[in-house]
Write an enzyme that holds these catalytic residues in place. Structure first.
Site, PDB file in Angstrom:
ATOM      1  CB  ALA A 100       2.161 -12.384   6.161  1.00 32.87           C
ATOM      2  CE  LYS A 150      -2.049 -19.543   7.203  1.00 36.56           C
ATOM      3  NZ  LYS A 150      -0.823 -18.608   7.033  1.00 36.56           N
ATOM      4  N   GLY A 188       3.558  -3.079   5.559  1.00 38.07           N
ATOM      5  CA  GLY A 188       2.539  -4.178   5.243  1.00 38.07           C
ATOM      6  C   GLY A 188       1.664  -4.417   6.761  1.00 38.07           C
ATOM      7  CG  LEU A 241       7.799 -26.786  -0.588  1.00 37.44           C
ATOM      8  CD1 LEU A 241       8.498 -26.779  -2.012  1.00 37.44           C
ATOM      9  CD2 LEU A 241       8.436 -25.561   0.325  1.00 37.44           C
ATOM     10  CB  SER A 242       2.930 -28.334   3.215  1.00 37.62           C
ATOM     11  OG  SER A 242       3.245 -27.170   3.585  1.00 37.62           O
ATOM     12  CG  ASP A 300       2.257 -18.416   9.176  1.00 38.46           C
ATOM     13  OD1 ASP A 300       2.968 -19.384   8.556  1.00 38.46           O
ATOM     14  OD2 ASP A 300       0.987 -17.946   8.991  1.00 38.46           O
TER      15      ASP A 300
HETATM   16  P1  ATR Z   1      -2.017 -10.994   4.229  1.00 35.12           P
HETATM   17  O1  ATR Z   1      -3.088 -11.034   5.162  1.00 35.12           O
HETATM   18  O2  ATR Z   1      -1.690 -12.248   3.425  1.00 35.12           O
HETATM   19  O3  ATR Z   1      -0.706 -10.768   4.842  1.00 35.12           O
HETATM   20  P2  ATR Z   1      -3.241  -8.930   3.128  1.00 35.12           P
HETATM   21  O4  ATR Z   1      -4.234  -8.839   4.203  1.00 35.12           O
HETATM   22  O5  ATR Z   1      -3.959  -8.943   1.767  1.00 35.12           O
HETATM   23  O6  ATR Z   1      -2.317 -10.334   3.082  1.00 35.12           O
HETATM   24  O7  ATR Z   1      -2.218  -7.621   3.585  1.00 35.12           O
HETATM   25  C1  ATR Z   1      -1.645  -7.213   2.506  1.00 35.12           C
HETATM   26  C2  ATR Z   1      -0.633  -5.954   2.570  1.00 35.12           C
HETATM   27  O8  ATR Z   1      -0.088  -5.490   1.823  1.00 35.12           O
HETATM   28  C3  ATR Z   1      -1.626  -4.902   3.261  1.00 35.12           C
HETATM   29  O9  ATR Z   1      -0.960  -3.912   4.259  1.00 35.12           O
HETATM   30  C4  ATR Z   1      -1.587  -4.052   2.302  1.00 35.12           C
HETATM   31  O10 ATR Z   1      -1.758  -2.469   2.470  1.00 35.12           O
HETATM   32  P3  ATR Z   1      -3.250  -1.998   2.775  1.00 35.12           P
HETATM   33  O11 ATR Z   1      -3.423  -2.385   4.328  1.00 35.12           O
HETATM   34  O12 ATR Z   1      -2.945  -0.535   2.638  1.00 35.12           O
HETATM   35  O13 ATR Z   1      -4.205  -2.419   1.713  1.00 35.12           O
HETATM   36  C5  ATR Z   1      -0.277  -3.977   1.680  1.00 35.12           C
HETATM   37  N1  ATR Z   1      -0.140  -3.848   0.108  1.00 35.12           N
HETATM   38  C6  ATR Z   1      -0.825  -4.510  -0.817  1.00 35.12           C
HETATM   39  N2  ATR Z   1      -0.022  -4.155  -2.068  1.00 35.12           N
HETATM   40  C7  ATR Z   1       0.393  -2.903  -1.861  1.00 35.12           C
HETATM   41  C8  ATR Z   1       1.003  -1.829  -2.648  1.00 35.12           C
HETATM   42  N3  ATR Z   1       1.044  -1.836  -3.951  1.00 35.12           N
HETATM   43  N4  ATR Z   1       1.855  -0.798  -1.807  1.00 35.12           N
HETATM   44  C9  ATR Z   1       1.963  -0.913  -0.619  1.00 35.12           C
HETATM   45  N5  ATR Z   1       1.163  -1.629   0.124  1.00 35.12           N
HETATM   46  C10 ATR Z   1       0.613  -2.614  -0.297  1.00 35.12           C
END
Ligand code: ATR
Length: 282
Positions: free
Chosen positions: A136, A72, A132, A22-23, A108
């Protein structure tokens, strides 16, 4: 779009893939509205090419650029200066080129906080629960701590990652930051007296569109604001649950547009026009 002249400045997005970003539309609309002689282009650049592109941009006087996946973290190696928030997050999504000196920022978290403010929520003094512990989430937690959130709880499936973010941050800010396991029971307990719940996972996006971090929406107290970093679909299952529970919601597109607006301000010293922000956030 404005006419390109012999002195038109350039800003850019580097990442892979970038075709659906979108940027370019957002920044070019703002350059045009403010009559800034600049253009924003997206370049699909792989990991191996980042260094050569950055060196070219530096000498070409490209005013600044955004980084998305997968650059990043790697971008940090090419900087002359790094903003303290970006340093704590360990990622850079915006570079400002000042006469060949490159400074890295992350917008962000600032974008997230600005989007929330537009929805009427100031997180200073508030309790924030975020699910999470990826990049992000880390950006949001660091910014929330800098914006004087009172208490920040990170819930994650892999609890070590949540505890690691809390440990990295706790020493440097006044907010109380802690990590804990992600379970429905823990979530219900933490949000009972919270002001903001954030989904910082990819749950709800693409193939998982039918899923949400909340299994039973009756655990959502109506004083809670619920934010999602997922912006496709615009209304995630979580946001639909939150609306039906009477909560205020903040869709992921808000964070996306405001992180662009923050980058725009770093490059131009000007605020992106509110009408453009609102149009893209819709
Ligand atoms: P980003 O860097 O883009 O934020 P990421 O590093 O892939 O993405 O992080 C995704 C987060 O979503 C992680 O904290 C992941 O949990 P884990 O650390 O246990 O892997 C979490 N996540 C992804 N799918 C999930 C699910 N189905 N239920 C709970 N947490 C989930």
């Amino acid at each position: 779009m404005q006419e390109i002249s012999g002195i038109t400045k350039m800003a850019a997005l580097l990442g892979s893939p970038v075709a659906h970003s979108l940027s370019p539309a957002l920044h070019n609309a703002a350059f045009s509205e403010l009559k800034i002689d600049a253009a924003y282009l997206a370049f699909d650049v792989g990991e191996m090419e980042l260094g050569s592109v950055v060196e070219a941009f530096r000498v070409m006087g490209v005013m600044g650029w955004n980084l998305t996946m997968p650059h990043k973290t790697k971008m940090i190696d090419y900087l002359d200066h790094i903003d303290p928030v970006a340093k704590m997050v360990g990622a850079v999504n915006t570079v400002v080129n000042t006469e060949g000196q490159l400074t890295g920022y992350t917008t962000d978290g600032a974008g997230f906080v600005a989007a929330l403010r537009r929805q009427g929520l100031d997180i200073c003094g508030k309790k924030v629960v975020i699910v999470g512990a990826g990049g992000a989430s880390r950006a949001i937690v660091v910014q929330a701590a800098h914006n004087c959130a009172d208490e920040i709880v990170i819930l994650n499936r892999t609890v070590d990652k949540a505890e690691k973010i809390a440990a990295d941050i706790d020493a440097e800010v006044e907010a109380s930051v802690r990590g804990s396991e992600f379970s429905q029971r823990q979530l219900a307990m933490e949000i009972e007296n919270a002001d903001l719940l954030v989904n910082g996972t990819s749950l709800g996006m693409g193939k998982t569109a039918a899923l949400s971090i909340v299994e039973d929406e009756s655990i959502l107290p109506h004083q809670l604001t619920v934010a999602d970093i997922v912006y496709e679909p615009r209304e995630t299952k979580l946001l639909a649950q939150a609306k039906s529970a009477g909560c205020r919601v903040m869709p992921g597109i808000g964070m996306l547009v405001y992180q662009g607006a923050e980058a725009f301000r770093l490059w131009t010293g000007k605020d992106m026009p509110q009408a453009i922000i609102d149009r893209f956030a819709r």
